[in-house]
Design an enzyme around this catalytic site. Structure first.
Site, PDB file in Angstrom:
ATOM      1  N   ASP A  87      46.625  47.174  80.854  1.00 45.87           N
ATOM      2  CA  ASP A  87      47.340  47.515  79.645  1.00 45.87           C
ATOM      3  C   ASP A  87      48.603  48.276  79.989  1.00 45.87           C
ATOM      4  O   ASP A  87      48.620  48.993  80.968  1.00 45.87           O
ATOM      5  CB  ASP A  87      46.439  48.502  78.902  1.00 45.87           C
ATOM      6  CG  ASP A  87      46.154  48.061  77.521  1.00 45.87           C
ATOM      7  OD1 ASP A  87      46.286  46.867  77.247  1.00 45.87           O
ATOM      8  OD2 ASP A  87      45.792  48.935  76.720  1.00 45.87           O
ATOM      9  N   MET A 112      52.651  45.487  62.193  1.00 41.23           N
ATOM     10  CA  MET A 112      53.363  46.254  61.167  1.00 41.23           C
ATOM     11  C   MET A 112      52.379  47.181  60.472  1.00 41.23           C
ATOM     12  O   MET A 112      51.179  46.945  60.469  1.00 41.23           O
ATOM     13  CB  MET A 112      53.957  45.322  60.100  1.00 41.23           C
ATOM     14  CG  MET A 112      55.174  44.558  60.543  1.00 41.23           C
ATOM     15  SD  MET A 112      56.098  43.916  59.129  1.00 41.23           S
ATOM     16  CE  MET A 112      54.891  42.908  58.320  1.00 41.23           C
ATOM     17  N   SER A 113      52.930  48.235  59.869  1.00 42.39           N
ATOM     18  CA  SER A 113      52.131  49.065  58.978  1.00 42.39           C
ATOM     19  C   SER A 113      53.058  49.535  57.870  1.00 42.39           C
ATOM     20  O   SER A 113      54.274  49.378  57.971  1.00 42.39           O
ATOM     21  CB  SER A 113      51.539  50.252  59.739  1.00 42.39           C
ATOM     22  OG  SER A 113      52.575  51.004  60.328  1.00 42.39           O
ATOM     23  N   LYS A 142      57.084  49.400  58.617  1.00 47.11           N
ATOM     24  CA  LYS A 142      57.646  49.682  59.940  1.00 47.11           C
ATOM     25  C   LYS A 142      56.847  48.855  60.930  1.00 47.11           C
ATOM     26  O   LYS A 142      55.665  48.551  60.688  1.00 47.11           O
ATOM     27  CB  LYS A 142      57.555  51.176  60.268  1.00 47.11           C
ATOM     28  CG  LYS A 142      56.147  51.693  60.528  1.00 47.11           C
ATOM     29  CD  LYS A 142      56.186  53.067  61.136  1.00 47.11           C
ATOM     30  CE  LYS A 142      54.836  53.469  61.723  1.00 47.11           C
ATOM     31  NZ  LYS A 142      53.760  53.634  60.760  1.00 47.11           N
ATOM     32  N   THR A 164      49.417  41.788  63.051  1.00 49.70           N
ATOM     33  CA  THR A 164      50.621  41.810  62.203  1.00 49.70           C
ATOM     34  C   THR A 164      51.740  42.630  62.832  1.00 49.70           C
ATOM     35  O   THR A 164      52.903  42.434  62.511  1.00 49.70           O
ATOM     36  CB  THR A 164      50.304  42.434  60.836  1.00 49.70           C
ATOM     37  OG1 THR A 164      49.850  43.771  61.056  1.00 49.70           O
ATOM     38  CG2 THR A 164      49.234  41.637  60.107  1.00 49.70           C
ATOM     39  N   GLU A 177      50.945  56.634  67.202  1.00 47.22           N
ATOM     40  CA  GLU A 177      52.344  56.357  66.910  1.00 47.22           C
ATOM     41  C   GLU A 177      52.676  56.798  65.484  1.00 47.22           C
ATOM     42  O   GLU A 177      53.672  57.481  65.240  1.00 47.22           O
ATOM     43  CB  GLU A 177      52.646  54.849  67.052  1.00 47.22           C
ATOM     44  CG  GLU A 177      52.636  54.328  68.473  1.00 47.22           C
ATOM     45  CD  GLU A 177      51.247  53.916  68.946  1.00 47.22           C
ATOM     46  OE1 GLU A 177      50.252  54.238  68.244  1.00 47.22           O
ATOM     47  OE2 GLU A 177      51.145  53.288  70.008  1.00 47.22           O
ATOM     48  N   PHE A 209      48.018  49.382  60.233  1.00 46.47           N
ATOM     49  CA  PHE A 209      48.552  48.669  61.399  1.00 46.47           C
ATOM     50  C   PHE A 209      47.477  47.771  61.994  1.00 46.47           C
ATOM     51  O   PHE A 209      46.316  48.139  62.054  1.00 46.47           O
ATOM     52  CB  PHE A 209      49.010  49.664  62.470  1.00 46.47           C
ATOM     53  CG  PHE A 209      49.323  49.005  63.780  1.00 46.47           C
ATOM     54  CD1 PHE A 209      50.475  48.242  63.913  1.00 46.47           C
ATOM     55  CD2 PHE A 209      48.453  49.097  64.856  1.00 46.47           C
ATOM     56  CE1 PHE A 209      50.766  47.597  65.109  1.00 46.47           C
ATOM     57  CE2 PHE A 209      48.736  48.457  66.056  1.00 46.47           C
ATOM     58  CZ  PHE A 209      49.896  47.715  66.179  1.00 46.47           C
ATOM     59  N   SER A 210      47.879  46.580  62.391  1.00 47.96           N
ATOM     60  CA  SER A 210      46.957  45.766  63.175  1.00 47.96           C
ATOM     61  C   SER A 210      47.745  45.115  64.301  1.00 47.96           C
ATOM     62  O   SER A 210      48.944  44.865  64.185  1.00 47.96           O
ATOM     63  CB  SER A 210      46.276  44.704  62.316  1.00 47.96           C
ATOM     64  OG  SER A 210      47.040  43.524  62.312  1.00 47.96           O
ATOM     65  N   ASP A 223      40.690  44.978  72.526  1.00 47.55           N
ATOM     66  CA  ASP A 223      40.484  44.584  73.918  1.00 47.55           C
ATOM     67  C   ASP A 223      39.087  44.010  74.133  1.00 47.55           C
ATOM     68  O   ASP A 223      38.816  43.418  75.182  1.00 47.55           O
ATOM     69  CB  ASP A 223      40.623  45.795  74.861  1.00 47.55           C
ATOM     70  CG  ASP A 223      42.047  46.312  74.914  1.00 47.55           C
ATOM     71  OD1 ASP A 223      42.971  45.490  74.789  1.00 47.55           O
ATOM     72  OD2 ASP A 223      42.215  47.531  75.064  1.00 47.55           O
TER      73      ASP A 223
END
Ligand SMILES: Nc1ncnc2c1ncn2[C@@H]1O[C@H](COP(=O)(O)OP(=O)(O)OP(=O)(O)O)[C@@H](O)[C@H]1O
Ligand SMILES: [K+]
Ligand SMILES: [Mg+2]
Length: 732
Positions: A346, A423-424, A440, A421, A387, A417-418, A571
């Site tokens: 990662d 985005m959130s 965002k 996508t 974040e 958030f995902s 993961d």
């Protein structure tokens, strides 16, 4: 139009709120045998063999003389049957020689058992101290009316025994309390003392939302309070599994071990046939041989050394991992680690430090900076990722923006958030009925979102994100869609730092012939910048969980073995597919369930040490197999002349060791055959020295060292024993 900046102090504790990290002195159950992180000297000491262990494990070795235990190991079973035959013969026709051979054959079996018993004994001590950590606690379970997201001030709790907790129960744990079960943090942030499990006294942060949400029952909350969703049933916790593991209770033979056992069994059968056919020939030559001599010949020929040490080598490999705070769920995974071709890592948290934090708001021309910060913060209020939290914190820090009060945003619909996508955000309905959508996220996704509503994205948006990405940062675009139309407001600059010394680790891996690939959900520009700085061989950007999985299957189809580390729920599928899947202990329960190893230190570069330990296991087994087979050759030269010099005096030429007499020669060979097992127990447990180099070089070195050593050592050893025992009456 955006609402006015709300004015309430943020209630959420930030990771910085944790107490300062104490000096990293290992203590706790594994500390005794476990190195402090990166402390190699201590690791070397922990691997050392203490002769006292031989004495302590002796009763266990005797217990393993049970036929049910012996039959599992074909080579040793044959030795045991031989010992029974010679013992019967000694009773019927008592003679010093027959008795001495019988005793040493029994000792051969006991020494072999001792190797396994010593290896297992080390784990038992660790299991004892882990048991002590598994204390009974009373849990505070949240009543049914509590849901994730509900304010804890209104929560009602009930006291239940930790053993009565069920998966999906929510429990509240406050500073000073022990976490009653394994689970995921679903609300709050806390500093947790995990020394009961890891032996590491420095507190760690566990928080909801991100990839650091996993908590282990038996560890202690030091600050703040968290809500944990229970994931394990009583008796099936992580600690329970760990105890079973270090005790070797769940140990099963690996496919490689089984294959080697079959090979050893086949060799044994061949030598049984050889020895059985020797008798008629000897008879014909007029050198009729006693049962004792034939059994002795057989035992020296069959690969007793490796047969005796095989299981200890496997257990010791697992144990070496435990010493480094890695729990392998199967021996197969440890072996696979030794053969790994490709390592998937990662980016965030593995190659970089992982606190990807908002560092700046960069507005597009014509947009007010405060306006951007406000929108960014609003879109992140319910974003529980590190974040998202860092965006809220930056807005509060630099612009004095505060979170809105409870109820003020009751009309908000939060968009989580995902990884898919990327985005959130939030959809807000104001008092006047107007609606604002704020998003965002990754540049490509946010631009796509704006354009879908027919908005225009100025070229600057791309320029800004590209320049942040080229510097190794992660850009997040912020966009709104309100009565003013769909438009991009600006960029959030998320910063992360490449870990120190990581480049050297990758160089080391390259020398071992292993390819490293960095996988990230980040954009290709950021990925390239970080990949270059860190020195990985390859990278995969904008990877979805499906991409990770596909990459692994593609590598595997080419016949390669793949290892990966991960911590996130996204993961999990890849961790399950990888041949070696190392889950971080901090990670989500899903990740820990999916992998076949767990790193208690949650140090993703540990994978490199795991590969080394796997290689060392394979090399140790290979080296001792080579040694075992070659060292039987010398014994042949001791026994065959002894059997036949009576009939064929010319065979005395084969007696190159100049052994005293036929009986002393045979006895010396059997004694050496038994003693070499004890002599090699320390090496089997410690493992042969491993130097990072290619497989070819290693093979050459090992053949030279262990092949030649195996050939020469018995000549010296048998000669020496012969000199001593030739003075014993009845043997000389
Ligand atoms: N909280 C968030 N809200 C909106 N967008 C986000 C958020 N976190 C990350 N992103 C965007 O989604 C992308 C993918 O992030 P994600 O954390 O899934 O990456 P990842 O697959 O975990 O990779 P890495 O190994 O770098 O962590 C990021 O590059 C970023 O642009
Ligand atoms: K042998
Ligand atoms: Mg991530």
């Amino acid at each position: 139009m955006l609402p006015p900046a709300p004015h309430q102090a943020p209630h959420r504790p930030t990771p910085e709120a944790a107490p300062p990290a104490a000096p990293r002195t290992p203590r706790g159950p594994l500390a005794r045998l476990r190195p402090g992180t990166g402390n190699r000297r201590r690791a070397a000491r922990a691997g050392l063999f203490d002769p006292k262990q031989l004495v302590q494990s002796f009763p266990d070795a005797l217990r393993k003389l049970h036929p049910r235990a012996l039959v599992k190991n074909p080579v040793l079973f044959v030795v045991a049957v031989g010992a029974v035959l010679t013992t019967v013969s000694a009773v019927l026709h008592p003679a010093v020689f027959t008795w001495v051979i019988s005793v040493w054959l029994w000792l051969t079996v006991i020494f072999a058992n001792l190797a396994e018993a010593v290896a297992e004994g080390r784990g038992k001590a660790q299991a004892e101290s882990l048991r002590r950590a598994r204390t009974a606690t009373v849990a505070r379970r949240l009543r049914n009316n509590w849901r994730v997201g509900t304010d804890l001030r209104y929560a009602e709790t009930e006291a239940v025994a930790a053993t009565d907790l069920q998966p999906f129960d929510f429990v509240l744990v406050e500073a000073g309390e022990t976490i009653p079960a394994d689970g995921d943090v679903v609300d709050g942030v806390a500093a947790v003392d995990e020394s009961a499990v890891t032996g590491e006294s420095a507190p760690v942060i566990r928080e909801s939302g991100g990839d650091r949400s996993g908590v282990t029952g038996g560890t202690t909350v030091l600050s703040d309070r968290i809500v944990v969703r229970v994931t394990s049933r009583s008796g099936h916790s992580f600690l329970d599994r760990m105890i079973a593991l270090v005790e070797g209770a769940s140990r099963q033979r690996t496919p490689n071990e089984i294959a080697l056992h079959i090979l050893l069994a086949a060799l044994t059968i061949v030598f049984i046939l050889v020895v059985v056919t020797v008798q008629p020939m000897a008879d014909y030559a007029g050198a009729d041989q006693s049962t004792t001599v034939l059994v002795a010949l057989l035992v020296t020929l069959i690969p007793t050394t490796i047969g005796a040490l095989l299981s200890a080598i496997g257990i010791a490999g697992m144990d070496r991992l435990v010493q480094r705070n890695v729990l392998a769920m199967s021996g197969r995974a440890v072996e696979a680690a030794g053969d790994v071709n490709t390592l998937l890592l990662d980016k965030t948290g593995t190659i970089t430090l992982g606190n990807r934090e908002a560092a700046a708001f960069v507005p597009l021309p014509g947009v007010d900076e405060l306006h951007l910060a406000d929108a960014a913060q609003l879109s992140s209020l319910a974003d529980e990722t590190p974040e998202g939290r860092s965006v809220v914190a930056l807005a509060a820090r630099t612009y004095g923006l505060r979170e809105p009060a409870e109820g003020e945003l009751s009309q908000a619909r939060w968009v989580e958030f995902s990884a898919r996508t990327r985005m959130s955000g939030v959809d807000l309905r104001w008092g006047n009925g107007e609606v604002s959508h704020i998003r965002k996220g990754a540049a490509a996704q946010v631009i796509d979102w704006v354009q879908r509503y027919g908005g225009h994205v100025p070229a600057e948006a791309r320029r800004f994100t590209d320049s942040i990405a080229a510097s190794g940062g992660t850009p997040l675009l912020v966009a709104v869609h309100d009565p003013g139309g769909p438009r991009v407001l600006g960029v959030i600059h998320l910063k992360d730092v490449v870990k120190e010394g990581i480049r050297e680790r990758f160089d080391e891996l390259r020398r071992m012939g292993i390819r490293t690939v960095m996988i990230t959900g980040d954009n290709p520009l950021t990925a390239r910048a970080i990949a270059r700085e860190a020195g990985v061989d390859d990278y995969l950007a904008e990877a979805t969980p499906e991409d990770k999985l596909a990459l692994i299957t593609r590598e595997q189809e080419g016949g390669k073995l793949v290892a990966m580390t991960g911590d996130g729920t996204n993961d999990a599928p890849a961790l399950a597919q990888a041949d070696v899947g190392v889950a971080m202990n901090t990670g989500t329960s899903a990740a820990k369930e999916a992998g076949n190893m767990v790193d208690l230190d949650s140090n993703p570069t540990k994978l490199i040490e795991i590969v080394e330990i796997g290689k060392q296991l394979l090399i140790t087994r290979g080296a001792l197999t080579t040694f075992s087979i070659t060292n039987d050759v010398a014994k042949y030269f001791a026994i065959i002349p002894a059997m036949f010099t009576g009939a064929y005096p010319g065979l005395a030429a084969l007696n190159i060791m100049d052994l005293h007499s036929p009986t002393s020669a045979i006895t010396s060979a059997i004694i050496f055959n038994a003693l070499i097992i004890v002599g090699l127990i320390p090496l089997a447990l410690r493992g042969v020295r491993y130097i990072p180099t290619t497989a070819h070089d290693l093979l050459r070195r090992n053949l030279a060292c262990y092949g030649l050593g195996g050939l020469v050592l018995p000549f010296l050893g048998i000669k020496l024993i012969d000199l001593v025992i030739s003075t014993v009456p009845g043997l000389g």
